[in-house]
Write an enzyme that holds these catalytic residues in place. Structure first.
Site: not given
Length: 415
Positions: A180, A85
């Site tokens: 994350e 991400d």
């Protein structure tokens, strides 16, 4: 060992950053955005094409895969991890990566918005990369080097190891995580399925950096309850939770204990979001310090500010709730010095001087360390994170690929 190797890391990186994988801090789903799986599905396909037959994507968006051992030694299983991400701080939609070949050492003006200039003066690490091939975005988005540089490096290292069986190594696990950037990256990792002894996140910055220490972190929420009244008849009745929130934030120190006034090993209290009405307003804080024991002191300080402000507003009430986020990986890694030592040796074998550094933040490795997988952080070359000024050196990425391969080799040699 790499003299005749045709690296794939730059081509992979250019391909991956064009896939929008932004996570969403306001979402309650997991992963927070389904589009993160678009990249994860591609990674599984590419791993399987390398001959890694067990590569899989689970329902939570995690990619698991194994590079099989090719040695008779009993080698600890190591894991390399990066997150797919990108941050919500800047758009990740329509990323157009640009390669600036043999960078000349000056400022880089980005073509889609020429007001966005990566200044060599403001980015001294960039200036030190004169002669390298630098990848940037085009000026309207972030680049996504955090952490698609790490993803591409792990993928290229896997490609190298699968095509060079003469390089002996134990079983190597690969883990790609979602979310994350919103602090939930390893929330649903299946540690039994992962089945690794030690790990390394590929999520660091400048060439050679090796980080085995990070902030300990808590989140805090102050909820203020005011008294609502019709503004036309509010005298001596209305107590505004919004104004109380403003006073609490204003009472925070102006010359310390904040991100903008601290560096090195100094901690802070940082308000990150305010929302509400006259009747009820919430302030979200992040609280950080390298010494876990200092978090409680910071939280007590915040509570005293809250109570002092409340004393001036008759009838108002407030609560302070603290939530643990992650802890300093050093508390775990100090018991496993070989994990960091082996990484330093691998970096040296790649022809780079290891730079022992501390993270003023956290990585997936912070939480993995406390979940039973001691996990320091290794450089990727990603710089100027979460912004349109983000950049990465292709040469740095190639050195990261080498480091991963050498690290697998070091563990096998020392087994």
């Amino acid at each position: 060992m790499f003299t005749n190797y045709s690296y794939t890391v730059d081509k992979r990186f250019m391909r991956y950053v064009q896939i929008d994988t932004q996570s969403d801090p306001m979402s309650n789903t997991f992963p927070t955005t389904e589009k993160q799986k678009d990249l994860s599905r591609l990674l599984v396909k590419e791993l399987q094409e390398m001959g890694i037959t067990d590569a899989e994507l689970d329902e939570h968006g995690y990619v698991y895969a194994t590079i099989p051992a090719n040695t008779d030694k009993q080698v600890p299983v190591i894991c390399f991890c990066s997150h797919v991400d990108t941050s919500s701080d800047s758009s990740g939609t329509g990323v157009k990566p640009i390669v600036h070949q043999q960078y000349d050492g000056g400022d880089i003006a980005l073509p889609d918005d020429e007001t966005v200039v990566i200044s060599a003066k403001e980015h001294p690490y960039l200036a030190s990369k004169k002669g390298d091939d630098i990848i940037t975005a085009s000026g309207t988005t972030l680049l996504g080097a955090d952490d698609k540089a790490g993803v591409a490096e792990i993928m290229d290292a896997a490609h190298f190891l699968m095509t060079h069986p003469e390089v002996k190594h134990g079983a190597i696990r690969i883990l790609f995580t979602p979310d994350e950037e919103v602090g939930r990256g390893v929330e649903k990792v299946d540690m039994k399925k992962l089945a690794a002894d030690f790990g390394y996140t590929m999520d660091g910055g400048e060439l050679g950096s090796l980080e085995d220490e990070n902030f300990s972190a808590d989140g805090a929420k102050i909820t203020i309850y005011g008294i609502s009244a019709h503004p036309g008849a509010a005298k001596d009745k209305l107590v505004s939770a919004i104004k109380i929130a403003g006073e609490i934030v204003d009472a925070l120190p102006k010359d310390g204990l904040s991100p903008e006034t601290t560096d090195d090993r100094e901690g802070f209290i940082h308000p990150v979001r305010i929302q509400g009405t006259v009747e009820k307003t919430e302030i979200d804080f992040i609280i950080r310090d390298f010494e876990t024991s200092n978090l409680e002191a910071h939280e007590m300080y915040l509570r005293r500010i809250m109570e002092k402000v409340l004393d001036k507003h008759h009838g108002a009430k407030a609560t302070l709730k603290v939530t643990e986020q992650y802890r300093n990986m050093k508390e775990v890694l100090v018991n496993h010095p070989e994990v960091t030592a082996n990484a330093a040796e691998a970096i040296r074998r790649a022809g780079v001087q290891p730079l022992r550094m501390s993270i003023r933040g956290g990585t997936d490795g912070s939480r993995l360390s406390f979940m039973g997988l001691p996990c320091p952080n290794i450089f990727t070359g990603e710089m100027a994170l979460h912004s349109k000024h983000e950049y990465v050196s292709i040469q740095d990425m190639k050195k990261a690929v080498q480091t991963i391969v050498y690290l697998a080799q070091v563990w096998e040699e020392k087994a």
